[in-house]
Design an enzyme around this catalytic site. Structure first.
Site, PDB file in Angstrom:
ATOM      1  N   ARG A  14       2.574   3.924 -17.604  1.00 34.65           N
ATOM      2  CA  ARG A  14       3.439   2.886 -17.913  1.00 34.65           C
ATOM      3  C   ARG A  14       3.907   1.721 -17.165  1.00 34.65           C
ATOM      4  O   ARG A  14       4.665   1.040 -17.343  1.00 34.65           O
ATOM      5  CB  ARG A  14       4.543   3.717 -18.547  1.00 34.65           C
ATOM      6  N   ARG A  16       3.040  -1.394 -14.221  1.00 31.88           N
ATOM      7  CA  ARG A  16       2.427  -2.730 -14.252  1.00 31.88           C
ATOM      8  C   ARG A  16       0.746  -2.784 -14.475  1.00 31.88           C
ATOM      9  O   ARG A  16       0.060  -3.004 -15.222  1.00 31.88           O
ATOM     10  CB  ARG A  16       2.731  -3.892 -13.275  1.00 31.88           C
ATOM     11  N   MET A  17       0.350  -1.994 -13.182  1.00 34.35           N
ATOM     12  CA  MET A  17      -1.105  -1.680 -13.305  1.00 34.35           C
ATOM     13  C   MET A  17      -1.482  -0.721 -14.334  1.00 34.35           C
ATOM     14  O   MET A  17      -2.717  -0.861 -14.824  1.00 34.35           O
ATOM     15  CB  MET A  17      -1.283  -1.507 -11.638  1.00 34.35           C
ATOM     16  N   ASP A  38       2.537   9.475 -17.036  1.00 38.50           N
ATOM     17  CA  ASP A  38       3.554   8.879 -15.902  1.00 38.50           C
ATOM     18  C   ASP A  38       4.417   9.763 -15.370  1.00 38.50           C
ATOM     19  O   ASP A  38       4.419  10.900 -15.479  1.00 38.50           O
ATOM     20  CB  ASP A  38       4.231   7.639 -16.662  1.00 38.50           C
ATOM     21  N   GLY A  78      -5.620   3.083  -6.506  1.00 38.00           N
ATOM     22  CA  GLY A  78      -4.890   1.670  -6.087  1.00 38.00           C
ATOM     23  C   GLY A  78      -3.756   1.744  -5.207  1.00 38.00           C
ATOM     24  O   GLY A  78      -3.475   0.827  -4.678  1.00 38.00           O
ATOM     25  N   ALA A 105      -8.676   1.953  -2.838  1.00 39.29           N
ATOM     26  CA  ALA A 105      -9.062   0.601  -2.461  1.00 39.29           C
ATOM     27  C   ALA A 105      -7.805  -0.122  -2.417  1.00 39.29           C
ATOM     28  O   ALA A 105      -6.841  -0.270  -3.427  1.00 39.29           O
ATOM     29  CB  ALA A 105     -10.046  -0.053  -3.644  1.00 39.29           C
ATOM     30  N   HIS A 135       3.994 -11.725  -2.949  1.00 37.39           N
ATOM     31  CA  HIS A 135       3.971 -10.805  -3.914  1.00 37.39           C
ATOM     32  C   HIS A 135       5.336 -11.087  -4.709  1.00 37.39           C
ATOM     33  O   HIS A 135       6.196 -11.633  -4.373  1.00 37.39           O
ATOM     34  CB  HIS A 135       3.813  -9.307  -3.546  1.00 37.39           C
ATOM     35  N   LYS A 139       7.751  -5.437  -5.945  1.00 39.75           N
ATOM     36  CA  LYS A 139       6.804  -4.634  -5.110  1.00 39.75           C
ATOM     37  C   LYS A 139       7.685  -3.588  -3.988  1.00 39.75           C
ATOM     38  O   LYS A 139       8.730  -4.409  -3.452  1.00 39.75           O
ATOM     39  CB  LYS A 139       6.097  -5.423  -4.489  1.00 39.75           C
TER      40      LYS A 139
HETATM   41  N1  LIG Z   1      -5.499  -1.552  -5.274  1.00 37.89           N
HETATM   42  C1  LIG Z   1      -4.908  -2.539  -5.826  1.00 37.89           C
HETATM   43  O1  LIG Z   1      -5.642  -3.447  -6.266  1.00 37.89           O
HETATM   44  C2  LIG Z   1      -3.688  -2.763  -6.564  1.00 37.89           C
HETATM   45  C3  LIG Z   1      -2.525  -1.885  -5.963  1.00 37.89           C
HETATM   46  N2  LIG Z   1      -1.126  -1.971  -6.598  1.00 37.89           N
HETATM   47  C4  LIG Z   1      -0.667  -0.738  -6.020  1.00 37.89           C
HETATM   48  O2  LIG Z   1      -0.441   0.097  -7.062  1.00 37.89           O
HETATM   49  C5  LIG Z   1       1.096   0.878  -7.208  1.00 37.89           C
HETATM   50  C6  LIG Z   1       1.585   0.581  -8.385  1.00 37.89           C
HETATM   51  O3  LIG Z   1       1.932  -0.691  -8.592  1.00 37.89           O
HETATM   52  P1  LIG Z   1       2.664  -1.260 -10.025  1.00 37.89           P
HETATM   53  O4  LIG Z   1       1.847  -0.833 -11.097  1.00 37.89           O
HETATM   54  O5  LIG Z   1       2.938  -2.688  -9.686  1.00 37.89           O
HETATM   55  O6  LIG Z   1       3.988  -0.457  -9.886  1.00 37.89           O
HETATM   56  P2  LIG Z   1       4.813  -0.074 -11.183  1.00 37.89           P
HETATM   57  O7  LIG Z   1       6.095   0.284 -10.497  1.00 37.89           O
HETATM   58  O8  LIG Z   1       5.095  -1.044 -12.286  1.00 37.89           O
HETATM   59  O9  LIG Z   1       4.215   1.335 -11.683  1.00 37.89           O
HETATM   60  C7  LIG Z   1       4.015   2.630 -11.103  1.00 37.89           C
HETATM   61  C8  LIG Z   1       4.109   3.540 -12.422  1.00 37.89           C
HETATM   62  O10 LIG Z   1       3.814   4.955 -11.868  1.00 37.89           O
HETATM   63  C9  LIG Z   1       4.972   5.682 -12.087  1.00 37.89           C
HETATM   64  N3  LIG Z   1       5.227   7.000 -11.207  1.00 37.89           N
HETATM   65  C10 LIG Z   1       5.690   7.012 -10.433  1.00 37.89           C
HETATM   66  N4  LIG Z   1       5.564   8.207  -9.614  1.00 37.89           N
HETATM   67  C11 LIG Z   1       4.709   9.125 -10.395  1.00 37.89           C
HETATM   68  C12 LIG Z   1       3.890  10.300 -10.286  1.00 37.89           C
HETATM   69  N5  LIG Z   1       4.142  10.941  -9.530  1.00 37.89           N
HETATM   70  N6  LIG Z   1       3.036  10.422 -11.484  1.00 37.89           N
HETATM   71  C13 LIG Z   1       2.756   9.588 -12.215  1.00 37.89           C
HETATM   72  N7  LIG Z   1       3.527   8.283 -12.448  1.00 37.89           N
HETATM   73  C14 LIG Z   1       4.334   8.079 -11.521  1.00 37.89           C
HETATM   74  C15 LIG Z   1       6.311   4.855 -12.133  1.00 37.89           C
HETATM   75  O11 LIG Z   1       7.371   5.594 -12.963  1.00 37.89           O
HETATM   76  P3  LIG Z   1       8.824   5.257 -12.654  1.00 37.89           P
HETATM   77  O12 LIG Z   1       8.853   3.503 -12.707  1.00 37.89           O
HETATM   78  O13 LIG Z   1       9.516   6.060 -13.798  1.00 37.89           O
HETATM   79  O14 LIG Z   1       8.952   5.702 -11.169  1.00 37.89           O
HETATM   80  C16 LIG Z   1       5.642   3.572 -12.894  1.00 37.89           C
HETATM   81  O15 LIG Z   1       5.600   3.901 -14.240  1.00 37.89           O
HETATM   82  C17 LIG Z   1       1.567  -0.041  -5.676  1.00 37.89           C
HETATM   83  O16 LIG Z   1       1.437   0.897  -4.625  1.00 37.89           O
HETATM   84  C18 LIG Z   1       1.122  -1.217  -5.639  1.00 37.89           C
HETATM   85  O17 LIG Z   1       0.917  -1.590  -4.419  1.00 37.89           O
HETATM   86  C19 LIG Z   1      -0.978  -2.861  -7.410  1.00 37.89           C
HETATM   87  C20 LIG Z   1      -1.897  -3.838  -7.941  1.00 37.89           C
HETATM   88  C21 LIG Z   1      -3.263  -3.765  -7.382  1.00 37.89           C
HETATM   89  O1  LIG Z   2       1.989  -4.163  -5.592  1.00 37.38           O
HETATM   90  C1  LIG Z   2       1.087  -5.131  -5.845  1.00 37.38           C
HETATM   91  O2  LIG Z   2       1.320  -5.891  -6.887  1.00 37.38           O
HETATM   92  C2  LIG Z   2      -0.245  -5.157  -5.185  1.00 37.38           C
HETATM   93  N1  LIG Z   2      -0.396  -4.134  -4.283  1.00 37.38           N
HETATM   94  C3  LIG Z   2      -1.654  -4.133  -3.493  1.00 37.38           C
HETATM   95  C4  LIG Z   2      -1.332  -4.397  -1.954  1.00 37.38           C
HETATM   96  O3  LIG Z   2      -0.015  -3.905  -1.461  1.00 37.38           O
HETATM   97  O4  LIG Z   2      -2.140  -4.747  -1.341  1.00 37.38           O
HETATM   98  C5  LIG Z   2      -2.681  -4.808  -4.006  1.00 37.38           C
HETATM   99  C6  LIG Z   2      -2.492  -6.335  -4.449  1.00 37.38           C
HETATM  100  O5  LIG Z   2      -1.844  -6.932  -3.309  1.00 37.38           O
HETATM  101  C7  LIG Z   2      -1.244  -6.029  -5.768  1.00 37.38           C
END
Ligand SMILES: NC(=O)C1=CN([C@@H]2O[C@H](COP(=O)(O)OP(=O)(O)OC[C@H]3O[C@@H](n4cnc5c(N)ncnc54)[C@H](OP(=O)(O)O)[C@@H]3O)[C@@H](O)[C@H]2O)C=CC1
Ligand SMILES: O=C(O)C1=N[C@H](C(=O)O)C[C@H](O)C1
Length: 249
Positions: A14, A16-17, A38, A78, A105, A135, A139
């Protein structure tokens, strides 16, 4: 004979990613979404998956991985926040499961992976390097995982070439004005609404600078890398850190 699609579960579905990954997996002919979970959900539906993609939170990801490895599930991760200590624990857990793969990654966007590689190539020619990562303001972590990984790649390239960090005359500073120091590379973090994920790696030398910049303008930029990670992790046992290894750069 047509191969069966890879059964994929998503954690953080649920978010963003995670929500973007759910759509990407649903649109991939060679993959089948079997669970989209989630925070607070029962993990039992993940047991029908082969590969689980984790985009959750740095505080949650290690518990998730312990569970996935214990249940013989490959993982594509991720989520950020991986220290050397965490990686060592994962290598230990995977040593007992020689068939299992975990791919972590810091950034799944092709351009970001290339930018990091170009930075590592440039590092031995420029003693002075700084990183600015920019960012969205929702974040959780700073500096970004990508910036930390880039800094470590620069530091490793410097060490291999015997290059020491360049001179810096700062003797007086407001706390944080020179950014965080990650293995002797200054990293500056900007958080603003409107941004997605951006990184600039700046090098300085005699009479010149070199700037390498990458911009993720939309989260779809990460999806080809995530889908590739799912395809490759099933035949890549052990721990892999960095998509550059899968892309064979
Ligand atoms: N490697 C890459 O290319 C990228 C990495 N990222 C990383 O990905 C991560 C997530 O980013 P983003 O999607 O923006 O964050 P969000 O906060 O939008 O999404 C994270 C989701 O995970 C849920 N969550 C938290 N704990 C758990 C758990 N134990 N089990 C299952 N779900 C859980 C959260 O729920 P709740 O909100 O209720 O806590 C939330 O819905 C970050 O660490 C970010 O830096 C992001 C973009 C690209
Ligand atoms: O939280 C994000 O949005 C992102 N997180 C990753 C990071 O911490 O490097 C990857 C990307 O930059 C997006």
């Amino acid at each position: 004979m047509t191969e069966s699609p890879i059964r994929v579960g998503v954690l953080g579905a649920r978010g963003r990613m995670g929500a973007t990954v759910v759509k990407a997996v649903e649109g991939a002919a060679d993959q089948e979404l079997v669970a989209a979970l989630d925070a607070g959900d029962d993990f039992a539906p993940l047991e029908s998956a082969q590969v689980v993609v984790d985009f959750t939170h740095p505080d949650a990801v290690m518990d998730n991985l312990r569970w996935l490895i214990a249940h013989d599930l490959h993982a594509v991760v991720g989520t950020t926040g991986f220290s050397e200590e965490r990686l060592t624990e994962l290598r230990g857990l995977l040593a007992d499961k020689p068939q299992l793969g975990v791919l972590i990654a810091p950034n799944f966007a092709l351009g970001a992976v290339l930018a990091m590689r170009f930075a590592a190539q440039a590092a031995k020619f420029y003693a002075s390097a700084e990183i600015i990562e920019l960012h969205h303001n929702r974040k959780a972590d700073a500096p970004s995982g990508t910036a930390a990984h880039t800094a470590r790649m620069i530091a490793a390239a410097r060490a291999e070439a015997g290059v020491a960090p360049g001179p810096d005359a700062t003797t007086s500073e407001v706390d944080g004005a020179r950014g965080a120091s990650v293995e002797d590379v200054h990293v500056h973090s900007v958080r603003l609404p409107g941004l997605v994920a951006h990184e600039e790696i700046l090098f300085g030398g005699e009479g010149e600078t070199l700037t390498i910049r990458h911009d993720s303008l939309d989260r779809t930029s990460f999806m080809p890398g995530v889908l590739l990670g799912v395809r490759s992790v099933v035949s890549r046992p052990g721990l892999t850190v960095g998509l550059e290894n899968v892309l064979d750069l």
